[in-house]
Design an enzyme around this catalytic site. Structure first.
Site, short mmCIF file in Angstrom:
data_model
loop_
_atom_site.label_atom_id
_atom_site.label_comp_id
_atom_site.label_asym_id
_atom_site.label_seq_id
_atom_site.Cartn_x
_atom_site.Cartn_y
_atom_site.Cartn_z
N ASN A 10 36.04 70.09 32.32
CA ASN A 10 34.72 69.48 32.14
C ASN A 10 33.88 69.58 33.41
O ASN A 10 32.66 69.78 33.34
CB ASN A 10 34.86 68.02 31.69
CG ASN A 10 35.16 67.93 30.21
OD1 ASN A 10 34.28 68.10 29.38
ND2 ASN A 10 36.43 67.74 29.87
N HIS B 255 35.08 61.08 26.79
CA HIS B 255 36.40 60.73 26.25
C HIS B 255 36.64 61.51 24.96
O HIS B 255 35.75 61.60 24.10
CB HIS B 255 36.47 59.22 25.98
CG HIS B 255 37.83 58.79 25.53
ND1 HIS B 255 38.89 58.64 26.40
CD2 HIS B 255 38.30 58.50 24.30
CE1 HIS B 255 39.96 58.28 25.71
NE2 HIS B 255 39.64 58.18 24.43
N MET C 116 41.33 59.56 35.38
CA MET C 116 42.23 58.72 34.58
C MET C 116 42.56 57.41 35.29
O MET C 116 43.73 57.10 35.53
CB MET C 116 43.49 59.51 34.23
CG MET C 116 43.20 60.81 33.49
SD MET C 116 42.15 60.63 32.03
CE MET C 116 43.37 60.07 30.88
N GLY D 179 40.14 69.93 35.28
CA GLY D 179 38.74 70.07 35.65
C GLY D 179 37.93 70.99 34.76
O GLY D 179 36.92 71.54 35.19
N LYS E 134 42.79 47.70 44.98
CA LYS E 134 41.80 48.56 44.32
C LYS E 134 40.45 48.44 45.02
O LYS E 134 39.73 49.41 45.18
CB LYS E 134 41.68 48.11 42.85
CG LYS E 134 40.86 49.05 42.00
CD LYS E 134 40.83 48.55 40.57
CE LYS E 134 40.34 49.61 39.63
NZ LYS E 134 41.37 50.47 39.09
C1 GAR Z 1 39.09 65.50 28.88
O1 GAR Z 1 39.47 65.74 27.56
C2 GAR Z 1 38.41 64.15 28.99
O2 GAR Z 1 37.64 63.83 27.86
C3 GAR Z 1 39.60 63.23 29.12
O3 GAR Z 1 40.45 63.91 30.01
C4 GAR Z 1 40.32 65.32 29.78
C5 GAR Z 1 40.16 66.00 31.10
O4 GAR Z 1 40.22 67.39 30.95
N1 GAR Z 1 39.23 61.93 29.60
C6 GAR Z 1 39.82 60.82 29.20
O5 GAR Z 1 40.77 60.80 28.45
C7 GAR Z 1 39.23 59.54 29.76
N2 GAR Z 1 39.87 58.42 29.22
P1 GAR Z 1 39.66 68.35 32.08
O6 GAR Z 1 40.38 67.97 33.39
O7 GAR Z 1 40.05 69.72 31.63
O8 GAR Z 1 38.17 68.15 32.18
#
Ligand code: GAR
Length: 195
Positions: free
Chosen positions: A16, A108, A89, A14, A64
């Site tokens: 982001n 991403h 994800m 989390g 789903k």
């Molecule tokens: C981030 O790097 C995001 O861009 C990626 O997962 C990570 C989550 O990190 N998302 C993907 O790969 C989507 N396909 P976080 O939980 O620290 O935010």
């Protein structure tokens, strides 16, 4: 400016989500965190920021569609208008896409269309590229596909460890995602004329 009621979706630590919550002056109120991984680190962050969290176990639903119908009911109940995927994800299905058409964006850690899917940073590192980056995009039914809103390159220097590349990418993510949200909603929201 009227604040947009938003939900964040996350499966992991989390960082982001945290960057969105800590960004100054965003025209959003995050009213719900949706998490599909019981015990994920993001849940503790939601508690810290006082954001209601709904934890789902998608595998426990018969389909789903059944999972997403329950999500939609929850989102509508909370008055959610926009959805920000922050390390969620899971592929979003037609039910949720249809209910929030044009109002779901994703971040991403690569320069899409390069390295979609899981472990994009590791994929780029293994491929030996000298530049990777970050993409923010509207989602569609694909894996990390859909119209791109913003991209920013990130250099991979000779001798970098994968961890160093990851940290460089995360720094960009945490700045770019709030920036894009701010700009996007400035273009799409309206002034609240009742105030
Ligand atoms: C981030 O790097 C995001 O861009 C990626 O997962 C990570 C989550 O990190 N998302 C993907 O790969 C989507 N396909 P976080 O939980 O620290 O935010």
């Amino acid at each position: 400016m009227k604040k947009v009621r938003a939900a964040a979706f996350a499966s992991g630590t989390g960082s982001n989500f945290q960057a969105i919550m800590e960004a100054e002056g965003l025209p959003i109120e995050v009213v719900l965190l949706v998490c599909d991984k019981p015990g994920a680190g993001v849940l503790e962050k939601a508690e810290r920021f006082g954001v209601n969290a709904s934890v789902f176990e998608p595998k426990s639903y018969e389909s789903k569609s059944a999972y997403e119908q329950e999500l939609i009911a929850e989102l509508n109940g909370a008055g959610v208008e926009w959805i920000f995927l922050a390390g969620y994800m899971r592929i979003v299905g037609p039910d949720l896409l249809g209910a929030f058409e044009g109002r779901i964006i994703n971040i991403h850690p690569s320069l899409l269309p390069a390295f979609p899917g899981k472990d994009a940073i590791g994929q780029a590192y293994q491929a030996g590229v000298d530049t990777t980056g970050v993409t923010v995009h509207f989602i569609d039914e694909g894996i990390d596909t859909g119209p791109i809103i913003a991209q920013e390159p990130v250099a991979v220097f000779p001798g970098d460890t994968e961890q160093q590349v990851k940290e460089r990418i995360q720094q960009v993510e945490h700045r770019l995602y709030p920036q894009v949200i701010r700009q996007l909603l400035k273009e799409t929201t309206y002034e609240d004329k009742t105030k």
